[in-house]
Design a protein around this motif. Structure first.
Motif, PDB file in Angstrom:
ATOM      1  N   LEU B 109      15.572  -5.221 -40.630  1.00  0.00           N
ATOM      2  CA  LEU B 109      14.906  -4.111 -39.947  1.00  0.00           C
ATOM      3  C   LEU B 109      14.914  -2.889 -40.857  1.00  0.00           C
ATOM      4  CD1 LEU B 109      16.718  -4.477 -36.471  1.00  0.00           C
ATOM      5  CD2 LEU B 109      14.947  -5.926 -37.468  1.00  0.00           C
ATOM      6  N   VAL B 110      13.762  -2.261 -41.029  1.00  0.00           N
ATOM      7  CA  VAL B 110      13.670  -1.116 -41.934  1.00  0.00           C
ATOM      8  C   VAL B 110      13.049   0.077 -41.210  1.00  0.00           C
ATOM      9  CG1 VAL B 110      12.935  -0.340 -44.221  1.00  0.00           C
ATOM     10  CG2 VAL B 110      13.162  -2.797 -43.770  1.00  0.00           C
ATOM     11  N   GLY B 111      13.791   1.171 -41.153  1.00  0.00           N
ATOM     12  CA  GLY B 111      13.277   2.379 -40.513  1.00  0.00           C
ATOM     13  C   GLY B 111      13.339   3.551 -41.463  1.00  0.00           C
ATOM     14  N   GLY B 112      12.250   4.314 -41.512  1.00  0.00           N
ATOM     15  CA  GLY B 112      12.228   5.515 -42.352  1.00  0.00           C
ATOM     16  C   GLY B 112      11.917   6.732 -41.511  1.00  0.00           C
ATOM     17  N   GLY B 113      12.709   7.783 -41.645  1.00  0.00           N
ATOM     18  CA  GLY B 113      12.480   9.011 -40.866  1.00  0.00           C
ATOM     19  C   GLY B 113      12.516   8.710 -39.380  1.00  0.00           C
ATOM     20  N   VAL B 114      11.598   9.343 -38.598  1.00  0.00           N
ATOM     21  CA  VAL B 114      11.596   9.087 -37.156  1.00  0.00           C
ATOM     22  C   VAL B 114      11.009   7.714 -36.827  1.00  0.00           C
ATOM     23  CG1 VAL B 114      11.683  11.439 -36.285  1.00  0.00           C
ATOM     24  CG2 VAL B 114       9.481  10.436 -36.911  1.00  0.00           C
ATOM     25  N   LEU B 116      12.380   5.322 -37.332  1.00  0.00           N
ATOM     26  CA  LEU B 116      13.573   4.579 -36.970  1.00  0.00           C
ATOM     27  C   LEU B 116      13.574   4.189 -35.487  1.00  0.00           C
ATOM     28  CD1 LEU B 116      16.318   3.521 -37.853  1.00  0.00           C
ATOM     29  CD2 LEU B 116      17.266   5.798 -37.459  1.00  0.00           C
ATOM     30  N   ALA B 117      12.870   4.974 -34.656  1.00  0.00           N
ATOM     31  CA  ALA B 117      12.948   4.779 -33.199  1.00  0.00           C
ATOM     32  C   ALA B 117      12.690   3.335 -32.744  1.00  0.00           C
ATOM     33  CB  ALA B 117      12.022   5.758 -32.485  1.00  0.00           C
ATOM     34  N   PRO B 118      11.536   2.748 -33.043  1.00  0.00           N
ATOM     35  CA  PRO B 118      11.302   1.385 -32.547  1.00  0.00           C
ATOM     36  C   PRO B 118      12.203   0.362 -33.233  1.00  0.00           C
ATOM     37  CG  PRO B 118       9.538   2.027 -34.033  1.00  0.00           C
ATOM     38  CD  PRO B 118      10.384   3.253 -33.816  1.00  0.00           C
ATOM     39  N   ILE B 119      12.691   0.711 -34.437  1.00  0.00           N
ATOM     40  CA  ILE B 119      13.577  -0.182 -35.183  1.00  0.00           C
ATOM     41  C   ILE B 119      14.945  -0.255 -34.494  1.00  0.00           C
ATOM     42  CG2 ILE B 119      14.801  -0.424 -37.399  1.00  0.00           C
ATOM     43  CD1 ILE B 119      11.792  -1.283 -37.433  1.00  0.00           C
ATOM     44  N   ASP B 132      21.901 -12.602 -36.003  1.00  0.00           N
ATOM     45  CA  ASP B 132      22.413 -11.999 -37.233  1.00  0.00           C
ATOM     46  C   ASP B 132      21.266 -11.283 -37.942  1.00  0.00           C
ATOM     47  OD1 ASP B 132      24.208 -11.469 -39.315  1.00  0.00           O
ATOM     48  OD2 ASP B 132      23.330 -13.124 -40.478  1.00  0.00           O
ATOM     49  N   HIS B 133      21.449 -10.000 -38.257  1.00  0.00           N
ATOM     50  CA  HIS B 133      20.353  -9.213 -38.825  1.00  0.00           C
ATOM     51  C   HIS B 133      20.918  -8.134 -39.753  1.00  0.00           C
ATOM     52  CE1 HIS B 133      21.833  -6.901 -35.399  1.00  0.00           C
ATOM     53  NE2 HIS B 133      21.426  -5.830 -36.052  1.00  0.00           N
ATOM     54  N   SER B 134      20.025  -7.525 -40.527  1.00  0.00           N
ATOM     55  CA  SER B 134      20.405  -6.383 -41.373  1.00  0.00           C
ATOM     56  C   SER B 134      19.505  -5.218 -41.017  1.00  0.00           C
ATOM     57  CB  SER B 134      20.208  -6.713 -42.855  1.00  0.00           C
ATOM     58  OG  SER B 134      20.946  -7.863 -43.202  1.00  0.00           O
ATOM     59  N   ILE B 135      19.995  -4.004 -41.243  1.00  0.00           N
ATOM     60  CA  ILE B 135      19.151  -2.832 -40.992  1.00  0.00           C
ATOM     61  C   ILE B 135      19.260  -1.844 -42.148  1.00  0.00           C
ATOM     62  CG2 ILE B 135      20.947  -1.759 -39.519  1.00  0.00           C
ATOM     63  CD1 ILE B 135      18.592  -0.506 -37.890  1.00  0.00           C
ATOM     64  N   ILE B 136      18.112  -1.363 -42.581  1.00  0.00           N
ATOM     65  CA  ILE B 136      18.056  -0.384 -43.675  1.00  0.00           C
ATOM     66  C   ILE B 136      17.403   0.877 -43.119  1.00  0.00           C
ATOM     67  CG2 ILE B 136      17.238   0.072 -46.020  1.00  0.00           C
ATOM     68  CD1 ILE B 136      16.640  -3.011 -46.182  1.00  0.00           C
ATOM     69  N   ILE B 137      18.064   2.002 -43.354  1.00  0.00           N
ATOM     70  CA  ILE B 137      17.537   3.255 -42.830  1.00  0.00           C
ATOM     71  C   ILE B 137      17.354   4.242 -43.974  1.00  0.00           C
ATOM     72  CG2 ILE B 137      17.893   5.109 -41.149  1.00  0.00           C
ATOM     73  CD1 ILE B 137      19.961   3.160 -39.783  1.00  0.00           C
ATOM     74  N   GLY B 138      16.134   4.721 -44.134  1.00  0.00           N
ATOM     75  CA  GLY B 138      15.839   5.637 -45.235  1.00  0.00           C
ATOM     76  C   GLY B 138      15.600   7.058 -44.754  1.00  0.00           C
ATOM     77  N   ALA B 139      16.027   8.013 -45.566  1.00  0.00           N
ATOM     78  CA  ALA B 139      15.744   9.426 -45.274  1.00  0.00           C
ATOM     79  C   ALA B 139      15.715  10.175 -46.595  1.00  0.00           C
ATOM     80  CB  ALA B 139      16.800  10.029 -44.357  1.00  0.00           C
ATOM     81  N   ARG B 140      15.275  11.444 -46.541  1.00  0.00           N
ATOM     82  CA  ARG B 140      15.215  12.211 -47.780  1.00  0.00           C
ATOM     83  C   ARG B 140      16.610  12.644 -48.228  1.00  0.00           C
ATOM     84  NH1 ARG B 140      10.561  16.352 -46.106  1.00  0.00           N
ATOM     85  NH2 ARG B 140      12.021  16.418 -44.377  1.00  0.00           N
TER      86      ARG B 140
END
Lengths: 306, 263
Positions: B109-114, B116-119, B132-140
């Protein structure tokens, strides 16, 4: 409850609250949110001879008290309209007005004749001679009295149904276009279509709409619509349908006082597809609390200072 | 689809300029079918801003919903001034959902900025299903993050300036995770440049990817025809309708990466 019925041509409408073309799809999109049979009429989205994809995005942007759109007449085309939509309208008790757009007189005629050749419950046609968002579009008709007269005449001779010419505010003299429509046999005019507008994001330095210019609608244009309706009412003796920035019952009363016999709700449908039902109730309340015995008694009765 | 007056339960800044609002909306919460769906929010009753604002559902528990939003302008500022007990009027649930992985897939799962909500909503579904899953969250920058970097729990943060998690974009950990898993399945939502990069990567690697896209919307229910995105290979039709363009509010906002293109 006050009597809101009105007659236009040989058609009786239950009430003057209609929904405007291009803001209500084909009338079947949001059944959970609106009882379309409570509306005076549905003016369906502009139909062209061939289906159209419409313009590239971005197609819409919010502006102060309004929005600009440049959809580019995305629609299913007349053949699918006849096959898929007309049968659905059989079961509705609200009146259906089909909006037609073409690039030349022949195209308007062809679309109208195709619909006339089949049996349907359509009450009439609204003729889009004023879409600002299509290259080679209807705009040339809407700004030219002779072209408007020719087109009106050509369609008049081919149908007994209502013909309503939808007028553009983007002209030097809207009254002369309205007059040309009336003289050539139109049953009514509707005014106004959207006002040409532009939106720019200073930060990015770009235009917010793909086609640069689009059509401004919403409360921002209500004063433009009121002035157009009032001017038309002074010179025309056919009914006028007011459009532009209507969001509540009081707005409807203002349009009626200016000279509109009916109105179309447009942009407000985007916020709430069921808003026309609320507007209808508000109009009923307004009239019952006013000195006017009926909606028709208000038409054109605005007091001016000169 | 309902229009509902929702009572705000909580509304707070969870990271710099990023807010989370939770509200009671039993009709819409009950009708919600899963992660990916959005609601269309009316922040105020006057008509200075006529249009609603579409926002992805970040969580749903059957009676309440939450959103995550960033302060952008007037309307989001007004939203941030709402207090518990205040109302907002919402329309929803709208749009489609992420479609689920098959049993042997490893969802990334990859979420960037807002975005991220549905992620986060999807992550909740993964947890509930014991997947079993992974999550990546990006921001500035670090101050935009409100979740901790915990690689041991397969939660990976990135920042453009290196102030939290890994330095760089989400593509770093994404490429690694894809290489480390036999059957990866990417789910992403975020700013367009991020989605463009993920789309290109997934197509090049032949990995399934679902992208939740953002679009400027007029109505959210198909009336205005405003929120289109070009379909991949959509230009073939000469006279057509919805062959070249797809309506994000009805067909989306979640698309298979191979079905759309970014302009």
């Amino acid at each position: 409850m006050s009597d809101l019925k009105l007659t236009m041509g040989n058609i009786e409408f239950d009430n003057p609250i209609w929904v405007a073309s291009g803001t209500f799809g084909y009338g079947t999109e949001a059944p959970e949110l609106v009882d379309v049979n409570r509306l005076g009429a549905i003016v369906t989205k502009s139909i062209t001879r061939q289906p159209r994809e419409g313009n590239p995005p971005p197609r819409i942007v919010e502006t102060p008290s309004g929005m600009i759109n440049s959809i580019g007449l995305a629609n299913i085309g007349v053949e699918r309209y006849i096959k898929e939509m007309l049968p659905i309208y059989e079961s509705l008790t609200t009146k259906i007005i089909m909006n037609i757009a073409g690039t030349d007189i022949q195209e308007y005629i062809e679309i109208l004749e195709m619909v006339e050749s089949v049996s349907s419950v359509i009450a009439g046609y609204e003729i889009n001679i004023s879409c600002p968002n299509v290259k080679k579009g209807g705009m040339e008709f809407g700004v030219d009295c002779d072209m408007t007269a020719k087109l009106t005449d050509a369609l008049r001779s081919r149908t007994d149904r209502l013909i309503i010419m939808k007028l553009s505010p983007n002209v030097s003299d809207i009254v002369s276009i309205g007059q040309a429509s009336q003289d050539a046999g139109a049953d009514a005019v509707s005014a106004i279509n959207t006002v040409v507008g532009m939106s720019i994001s200073a930060k990015t330095g770009t235009s917010d709409i793909y086609t640069t210019y689009g059509g401004l609608s919403g409360p921002a244009i209500k004063p433009v619509g009121l002035a157009a309706v009032h001017k038309l009412y002074q010179k025309l003796n056919i009914p006028i349908i007011g459009i532009g920035g209507i969001v509540n019952g009081q707005d409807v009363a203002e349009y009626m006082l200016a000279g509109a016999q009916a109105v179309q709700v447009g942009t407000a449908n985007f916020r709430n597809p069921g808003i026309s039902e609320d507007i209808l109730s508000q109009l009923e309340t307004f009239i019952s609390e006013s000195k006017w015995p009926s909606a028709n008694d208000m038409v054109g009765q605005v007091k001016t200072h000169s | 689809m309902h229009i509902e007056k929702a009572v705000i339960i909580s509304n707070s800044e969870v990271a710099h300029q990023i807010w989370e609002m939770k509200f009671e909306a039993p009709m819409i919460a009950k009708a919600s079918k899963g992660a990916g769906e959005f609601i269309n929010i009316l922040a105020m009753e006057n008509w200075q801003n006529p249009l609603r604002r579409p926002m992805s559902i970040a969580s749903s528990d059957g009676t309440t919903l939450s959103i995550i939003y960033k302060i952008f302008g007037e309307v989001t500022t007004i939203l941030s001034n709402k207090r518990p007990g205040d109302y907002i009027e919402i329309l929803g649930p709208l749009g489609n959902t992420f479609s689920h992985w098959q049993n042997d897939h490893h969802p990334i799962l990859v979420g960037g900025g807002v975005g991220l909500a549905p992620i986060l909503n999807l992550q909740h579904e993964c947890k509930s299903a014991g997947v079993d899953h992974s999550i990546i969250i990006g921001a500035r920058s670090a101050n935009e993050h409100f979740i901790d970097h915990e690689p041991d729990r397969k939660i990976y943060l990135t920042t453009d300036d290196g102030t939290a998690g890994e330095s760089g974009t989400v593509m770093g950990p994404l490429e690694r995770l894809v290489a480390d898993n036999t059957k990866p399945y990417i789910y992403a939502c975020g700013p367009e440049p991020m989605l463009v990069a993920i789309r290109e990567f997934s197509l090049a690697q032949n990995i399934p990817a679902q992208l939740s896209v953002e679009s400027y919307m007029g109505c959210g229910v198909g009336l205005c025809q405003g929120c289109v995105i070009p379909r991949q290979n959509g230009e073939i039709q000469h006279h057509s309708y919805h062959q070249k363009y797809s309506l994000v509010c009805l067909d989306g906002p979640v698309y298979e990466a191979e079905d759309i293109q970014f302009v």
